[in-house]
Structures are given as structure tokens and as C-alpha cells.
Design an enzyme around this catalytic site. Structure first.
Site, PDB file in Angstrom:
ATOM      1  N   VAL A  13       0.833  -1.216   0.000  1.00 39.79           N
ATOM      2  CA  VAL A  13       0.000   0.000   0.000  1.00 39.79           C
ATOM      3  C   VAL A  13       0.865   1.262   0.000  1.00 39.79           C
ATOM      4  CG1 VAL A  13      -1.751   1.289   1.282  1.00 39.79           C
ATOM      5  CG2 VAL A  13      -1.901  -1.208   1.131  1.00 39.79           C
ATOM      6  N   LYS A 104      -7.159  -1.329   9.410  1.00 40.66           N
ATOM      7  CA  LYS A 104      -8.471  -1.713   9.982  1.00 40.66           C
ATOM      8  C   LYS A 104      -8.340  -2.436  11.324  1.00 40.66           C
ATOM      9  CE  LYS A 104      -7.401  -5.334   7.077  1.00 40.66           C
ATOM     10  NZ  LYS A 104      -7.049  -5.524   5.707  1.00 40.66           N
ATOM     11  N   GLU A 128     -10.397   6.072   5.193  1.00 39.48           N
ATOM     12  CA  GLU A 128     -11.258   5.520   4.131  1.00 39.48           C
ATOM     13  C   GLU A 128     -10.739   4.176   3.610  1.00 39.48           C
ATOM     14  OE1 GLU A 128     -14.282   6.977   2.552  1.00 39.48           O
ATOM     15  OE2 GLU A 128     -14.204   4.833   2.191  1.00 39.48           O
ATOM     16  N   GLY A 133     -10.918  -1.158   0.461  1.00 44.72           N
ATOM     17  CA  GLY A 133      -9.881  -0.692  -0.473  1.00 44.72           C
ATOM     18  C   GLY A 133     -10.306   0.581  -1.194  1.00 44.72           C
ATOM     19  N   ILE A 135     -13.085   1.309  -2.627  1.00 44.85           N
ATOM     20  CA  ILE A 135     -14.515   1.661  -2.626  1.00 44.85           C
ATOM     21  C   ILE A 135     -14.808   2.721  -1.563  1.00 44.85           C
ATOM     22  CG2 ILE A 135     -16.868   0.735  -2.577  1.00 44.85           C
ATOM     23  CD1 ILE A 135     -15.613  -2.078  -2.654  1.00 44.85           C
ATOM     24  N   GLY A 186      -0.346 -15.588  -3.793  1.00 42.94           N
ATOM     25  CA  GLY A 186      -0.220 -14.384  -2.961  1.00 42.94           C
ATOM     26  C   GLY A 186      -1.575 -13.764  -2.606  1.00 42.94           C
ATOM     27  N   GLU A 189      -2.592 -15.243   2.887  1.00 46.26           N
ATOM     28  CA  GLU A 189      -1.340 -15.248   3.643  1.00 46.26           C
ATOM     29  C   GLU A 189      -0.995 -16.662   4.079  1.00 46.26           C
ATOM     30  OE1 GLU A 189      -1.391 -12.302   6.713  1.00 46.26           O
ATOM     31  OE2 GLU A 189      -2.257 -10.819   5.358  1.00 46.26           O
ATOM     32  N   ASP A 200     -11.124 -10.764   9.880  1.00 47.77           N
ATOM     33  CA  ASP A 200     -10.862  -9.530   9.122  1.00 47.77           C
ATOM     34  C   ASP A 200     -12.201  -8.868   8.752  1.00 47.77           C
ATOM     35  OD1 ASP A 200      -8.949  -7.860   7.300  1.00 47.77           O
ATOM     36  OD2 ASP A 200     -10.578  -8.496   5.987  1.00 47.77           O
ATOM     37  N   LYS A 204     -13.821  -5.160  10.008  1.00 46.75           N
ATOM     38  CA  LYS A 204     -14.332  -4.136   9.083  1.00 46.75           C
ATOM     39  C   LYS A 204     -15.807  -3.838   9.374  1.00 46.75           C
ATOM     40  CE  LYS A 204     -11.160  -5.473   5.376  1.00 46.75           C
ATOM     41  NZ  LYS A 204     -11.048  -6.406   4.244  1.00 46.75           N
TER      42      LYS A 204
HETATM   43  N1  LIG Z   1      -2.543  -4.894   0.873  1.00 42.85           N
HETATM   44  C1  LIG Z   1      -3.759  -4.397   0.623  1.00 42.85           C
HETATM   45  O1  LIG Z   1      -4.302  -4.554  -0.461  1.00 42.85           O
HETATM   46  C2  LIG Z   1      -4.489  -3.615   1.710  1.00 42.85           C
HETATM   47  C3  LIG Z   1      -5.789  -3.142   1.464  1.00 42.85           C
HETATM   48  C4  LIG Z   1      -6.443  -2.365   2.424  1.00 42.85           C
HETATM   49  C5  LIG Z   1      -5.795  -2.090   3.629  1.00 42.85           C
HETATM   50  N2  LIG Z   1      -4.546  -2.592   3.840  1.00 42.85           N
HETATM   51  C6  LIG Z   1      -3.878  -2.249   5.098  1.00 42.85           C
HETATM   52  O2  LIG Z   1      -2.726  -1.467   4.796  1.00 42.85           O
HETATM   53  C7  LIG Z   1      -1.697  -1.698   5.740  1.00 42.85           C
HETATM   54  C8  LIG Z   1      -0.420  -2.114   5.005  1.00 42.85           C
HETATM   55  O3  LIG Z   1      -0.630  -3.282   4.256  1.00 42.85           O
HETATM   56  P1  LIG Z   1       0.443  -3.781   3.178  1.00 42.85           P
HETATM   57  O4  LIG Z   1      -0.210  -4.901   2.446  1.00 42.85           O
HETATM   58  O5  LIG Z   1       0.977  -2.639   2.406  1.00 42.85           O
HETATM   59  O6  LIG Z   1       1.582  -4.367   4.139  1.00 42.85           O
HETATM   60  P2  LIG Z   1       3.077  -4.744   3.741  1.00 42.85           P
HETATM   61  O7  LIG Z   1       3.225  -4.915   2.278  1.00 42.85           O
HETATM   62  O8  LIG Z   1       3.487  -5.846   4.645  1.00 42.85           O
HETATM   63  O9  LIG Z   1       3.940  -3.430   4.149  1.00 42.85           O
HETATM   64  C9  LIG Z   1       4.178  -3.061   5.478  1.00 42.85           C
HETATM   65  C10 LIG Z   1       5.280  -1.994   5.487  1.00 42.85           C
HETATM   66  O10 LIG Z   1       5.435  -1.524   6.811  1.00 42.85           O
HETATM   67  C11 LIG Z   1       6.803  -1.637   7.216  1.00 42.85           C
HETATM   68  N3  LIG Z   1       6.800  -1.999   8.635  1.00 42.85           N
HETATM   69  C12 LIG Z   1       6.084  -2.958   9.240  1.00 42.85           C
HETATM   70  N4  LIG Z   1       6.339  -2.985  10.561  1.00 42.85           N
HETATM   71  C13 LIG Z   1       7.256  -2.021  10.780  1.00 42.85           C
HETATM   72  C14 LIG Z   1       7.933  -1.555  11.938  1.00 42.85           C
HETATM   73  N5  LIG Z   1       7.735  -2.104  13.140  1.00 42.85           N
HETATM   74  N6  LIG Z   1       8.800  -0.522  11.803  1.00 42.85           N
HETATM   75  C15 LIG Z   1       9.018   0.037  10.595  1.00 42.85           C
HETATM   76  N7  LIG Z   1       8.408  -0.360   9.453  1.00 42.85           N
HETATM   77  C16 LIG Z   1       7.544  -1.385   9.557  1.00 42.85           C
HETATM   78  C17 LIG Z   1       7.408  -2.728   6.362  1.00 42.85           C
HETATM   79  O11 LIG Z   1       8.798  -2.509   6.249  1.00 42.85           O
HETATM   80  P3  LIG Z   1       9.728  -3.473   5.358  1.00 42.85           P
HETATM   81  O12 LIG Z   1       9.278  -3.234   3.943  1.00 42.85           O
HETATM   82  O13 LIG Z   1      11.114  -3.004   5.602  1.00 42.85           O
HETATM   83  O14 LIG Z   1       9.453  -4.862   5.823  1.00 42.85           O
HETATM   84  C18 LIG Z   1       6.636  -2.496   5.041  1.00 42.85           C
HETATM   85  O15 LIG Z   1       7.298  -1.517   4.284  1.00 42.85           O
HETATM   86  C19 LIG Z   1      -2.257  -2.759   6.694  1.00 42.85           C
HETATM   87  O16 LIG Z   1      -2.841  -2.103   7.792  1.00 42.85           O
HETATM   88  C20 LIG Z   1      -3.342  -3.432   5.884  1.00 42.85           C
HETATM   89  O17 LIG Z   1      -4.353  -4.003   6.687  1.00 42.85           O
HETATM   90  C21 LIG Z   1      -3.874  -3.336   2.920  1.00 42.85           C
END
Ligand SMILES: NC(=O)c1ccc[n+]([C@@H]2O[C@H](COP(=O)([O-])OP(=O)(O)OC[C@H]3O[C@@H](n4cnc5c(N)ncnc54)[C@H](OP(=O)(O)O)[C@@H]3O)[C@@H](O)[C@H]2O)c1
Length: 429
Positions: A13, A104, A128, A133, A135, A186, A189, A200, A204
Site C-alpha cells: 500500500v 483496519k 477511508e 480498499g 470503494i 499471494g 497469507e 478480518d 471491518k
Molecule cells: N494490501 C492491501 O491490499 C491492503 C488493502 C487495504 C488495507 N490494507 C492495510 O494497509 C496496511 C499495510 O498493508 P500492506 O499490504 O501494504 O503491508 P506490507 O506490504 O506488509 O507493508 C508493510 C510496510 O510496513 C513496514 N513496517 C512494518 N512494521 C514495521 C515496523 N515495526 N517498523 C518500521 N516499518 C515497519 C514494512 O517494512 P519493510 O518493507 O522493511 O518490511 C513495510 O514496508 C495494513 O494495515 C493493511 O491491513 C492493505
């Protein structure tokens, strides 16, 4: 005028946010008077290869470089998880920074605490992207629909389970096979519990219901059942009954109490939610003045989620330009009675294995008759090992009557075993 933004986390994200802010910076400046620049990006691992190409952004593994930097006025949190995200967001708000997040899990658990901190600091706290996502759901519920008493929320708000159930429906494969495929691609998880056990979606639903019903609701208020028990045979019977199986998040406010459930359900193919497949999300909302509304789109992904986050950035910059941040009470406002189980009678699907011997089916039928539950459809197939498979769809039945008949059937473990019980939705919205 330049406006400096700090980004906490730069994964799926966060990378999308860097890209989209760069793409739309001129447009945002024209709309708000502020030219947004992400100056500092917090990550865990500075050596990791990243999809996004950094330009002027400084990468750091020290949160203080963002939280203690007075030039940074807005913080976007895309790290995920509860800690250290909660502590960092509270610190940012206390330092007078506006916060935008997609988290969330954190809002479902600590939303009221963070919203209170934002209001005390007169800062925006916008989220939001946390549900659905791309929407728009939070803002329509918070703003466009506030003239309504909202009575119903019903939707598909978890992409992973919708992907698994869609693939089971397409291929006839069983749950384990499709889960493995989803993990390899992917879409799920390696530890899929939060998605497949319905948690999850429950988080929400808690966020949406709090806003839609203007109520204090917590995760404990949601009755949750996931999709692990869905067998290929349930999917096949659903098809025979003209339906598909979906994991639905359902919220109902009948004026007296609120009922919140996440549960797999048979959705007739004529229902609009039956056509929401793969990683797409959709939410039905019923308002007393607006009537039925349906929101549909991509529930996850890098740019779709960034679209919602950058929309929040634009709202925040507009609020800053007019000196009206924190203009909404965004949080839940009242305690309301919460009840378990559906407040309205529903049709139910029951699949059971019974000993293939004379009189068993008559016994089952007599239990239903005694409980005054009438049957809409009965399918009986010979299974194996001297077992018959029986599928029953009831007419509309109160949830208490359904629980009672399930208890009575379960008590006859010598004769039969209940394999699955799910509500069956009506054919229209
Ligand atoms: N993925 C989706 O489609 C989606 C959709 C809606 C909402 N979300 C929400 O968006 C958020 C992020 O999701 P994501 O999929 O982007 O996760 P992600 O790909 O795992 O990215 C997490 C990022 O946060 C960094 N991070 C995590 N813990 C950390 C810490 N303790 N200190 C410093 N940096 C830290 C990680 O660093 P590194 O890169 O160095 O590991 C990484 O860059 C979550 O809350 C998720 O629920 C995601």
C-alpha cells in the site's frame, strides 16, 4: 506551497501511495493550495529491494525522524498491525500532525482512543482505505447518507475468502486445494486464519456499523463464523439450489438493538451479491430515505488502496487550507443494545449425514414438524459407508427455533451428523 508528509511503512500500500501522490501532486496543489511531498519513509529493513523507485524521499528505520520532525504536517500509516502503529499514530497526533491510515485492525480495536486523541489535538484522523480498499464507504456513511436512519449493511468485505469461494464455485475443488493455490498466488497469507475465520471481515464490520448505526460497537459484538467448514459438496448443493456461497458481513439496526454477524451464506444467483467474484468487494446499505444502495469495486491492492488514502490526503489538505480539521465527530456516539443472532427469520440450509436405515428420515422430519419449522426443499442422496446425505432448506425460521432444532438433531449422534448449517438469502437485495 509545499506540504511535507511522512510515510510509516512502504510495502504494497505504501508503495502505491508514493506513486499516486507523485502522479497527482500538481492536481492536488491546484485543488488544495498545497503541493504534497513525501519527504521521509519509515521501513523495517533499509536493505530490502522495493518496487517503488525513490526520488527525493529519504528512507529511514527510525520513527523519530518523522514523528519529531516539525516540518512534517501529515503522517500516512501503512505499516499495519497494532503496535508500534498505535503508539506512533498517537505520538503523531500529540505532535499536532494529521494522520491517515489503512489499518483496519488498529481502528477496530483502538478506534475510539485514537479518534479522541485526534479531536483533542484538532487534527484529522482519516481511514477511508481501512474498509473496502478503493470503494468509498466510510465517507458516504459519515457524510452523504447522514440524513438517513441506516437499518441494514450487508456485504462481501474480505477479498481472500471471496477469491477462495469463487474458485471453489468455478472449479468444484475443495477448500484446502483452493486455499493452497491462493497462497501460492499471494491472494492468501501463509497464516490465513484472520481471513478464513472471518475475523478480518468482523473488524471491518465493526468499523462500518459504528459509523452507520452511530453506535459504540466492539469486535465481541459480532457473531463470527468463517469458511473452513465449507465443503465442495456444499458448493455443489448450493448450485443445485440456484445459489452460490459467499462470506457475508451483516449488520442490522431495528431501532431497538443492533445485530452483527459474519457468516457464510447461500446467496441466490439472482441476488446482486452473487455476481461479486474474486477479490472484488461489495456493500449493500439500506437507508430509510435513500432506499437501497450498493457500493462495488476493488477491495485491495496497491493503487486501489492508495486511491482511498490519497483521497483522504486531499480532504485533509482542504481542511487545513480552510482551518477546519477534525470537523466531524468521526467516532461512535452512543451505547446501543447488541443482540446475537439474526433479528429476522431466515431460510436455513442444513446438510447432514444420516444412517441409511428405515425410519431415520421420518424421525428427522418429525423433529422439524414438532418444532413447527416447515421445509422448502429436501434433497436426499446416497453417500457411502451406509450413510445417506440429506440436504434441507427450511422456510423462514426464527434463529432461536433454528438453534433449538440443531441442538435436537445433534443430540441424535447415534443416527446422524450435521455437516453444515448456513442461512439462505432472499433472491433480491
Ligand atoms: N494490501 C492491501 O491490499 C491492503 C488493502 C487495504 C488495507 N490494507 C492495510 O494497509 C496496511 C499495510 O498493508 P500492506 O499490504 O501494504 O503491508 P506490507 O506490504 O506488509 O507493508 C508493510 C510496510 O510496513 C513496514 N513496517 C512494518 N512494521 C514495521 C515496523 N515495526 N517498523 C518500521 N516499518 C515497519 C514494512 O517494512 P519493510 O518493507 O522493511 O518490511 C513495510 O514496508 C495494513 O494495515 C493493511 O491491513 C492493505
Amino acid at each position: 506551497m509545499e506540504l511535507k508528509i511522512g510515510l510509516l511503512g512502504c510495502g504494497t500500500v505504501g508503495g502505491g501511495v508514493v506513486e499516486l501522490i507523485r502522479m497527482r501532486a500538481d492536481k492536488i496543489a491546484a485543488m488544495t493550495g498545497f503541493y504534497p511531498i513525501i519527504t521521509d519513509v519509515l521501513v523495517r529493513d533499509l536493505t530490502k529491494e522495493r518496487k517503488v523507485q525513490f526520488q527525493h524521499e529519504r528512507l529511514t528505520d527510525q520513527a523519530s525522524n518523522i514523528l519529531d520532525n516539525d516540518d512534517i504536517k501529515v503522517v500516512i500509516e501503512t505499516m499495519g498491525g497494532i503496535e508500534p502503529a498505535r503508539t506512533m499514530i498517537l505520538a503523531a497526533l500529540r505532535a499536532g500532525k494529521h494522520v491517515i491510515t489503512a489499518n483496519k485492525d488498529l481502528i477496530a480495536l483502538h478506534g475510539p482512543e485514537i479518534i479522541e486523541a485526534a479531536e483533542a489535538a484538532r487534527c484529522d484522523f482519516l481511514y477511508e482505505a481501512a474498509v473496502g480498499g478503493a470503494i468509498p464507504l466510510i465517507r458516504p456513511l459519515k457524510e452523504s447518507l447522514t440524513a438517513n436512519e441506516i437499518t441494514d449493511l450487508k456485504g462481501i468485505i474480505n477479498g481472500t475468502t471471496n477469491y477462495i469461494l469463487s474458485k471453489m464455485t468455478e472449479s468444484g475443488a475443495n477448500y484446502e486445494e483452493v486455499l493452497k493455490e491462493a497462497q501460492d498466488l499471494g491472494y492468501a497469507e501463509s497464516n490465513p486464519a484472520s481471513d478464513v475465520d472471518g475475523l478480518d471481515a468482523a473488524r471491518k464490520l465493526t468499523i462500518l456499523a459504528g459509523i452507520a448505526f452511530g453506535a459504540k460497537v466492539s469486535l465481541d459484538d459480532v457473531e463470527v463464523k468463517g469458511i473452513r467448514t465449507i465443503a465442495a459438496s456444499d458448493v455443489a448443493y448450493a448450485h443445485e439450489l440456484g445459489a452460490v456461497i459467499k462470506l457475508l458481513a451483516v449488520g442490522k439496526d431495528d431501532g431497538k438493538s443492533i445485530a452483527l454477524e459474519v457468516r457464510p451464506s447461500l446467496v441466490p444467483k439472482s441476488h446482486p451479491l452473487a455476481t461479486v467474484n474474486d477479490a472484488f468487494n461489495a456493500l449493500f446499505v439500506h437507508g430509510d430515505a435513500a432506499g437501497d444502495l450498493m457500493f462495488f469495486g476493488r477491495g485491495a491492492g496497491s493503487l486501489p488502496t492508495a486511491s482511498a488514502i490519497v483521497g483522504d490526503v486531499i480532504e485533509n489538505l482542504r481542511n487545513i487550507s480552510m482551518n477546519i480539521p477534525s470537523r466531524f465527530r468521526t467516532g461512535p456516539v452512543a451505547s446501543r443494545a447488541v443482540r446475537k443472532g439474526s433479528p429476522e427469520p431466515l431460510r436455513y440450509y442444513l446438510r447432514m449425514h444420516a444412517k441409511d436405515q428405515p425410519g431415520v428420515f421420518a424421525h428427522i422430519a418429525s423433529l422439524f414438524a414438532k418444532a413447527e419449522i416447515s421445509l422448502e426443499t429436501v434433497l436426499q442422496k446416497r453417500a457411502h459407508d451406509n450413510q445417506a446425505e440429506i440436504v434441507i432448506v427450511t422456510h423462514e425460521t426464527p434463529s432461536a427455533a433454528l438453534s433449538s432444532i440443531v441442538e435436537q438433531l445433534t443430540a441424535r449422534g447415534d443416527l446422524l451428523e450435521i455437516k453444515n448449517v448456513m442461512p439462505m438469502e432472499k433472491g433480491d437485495a
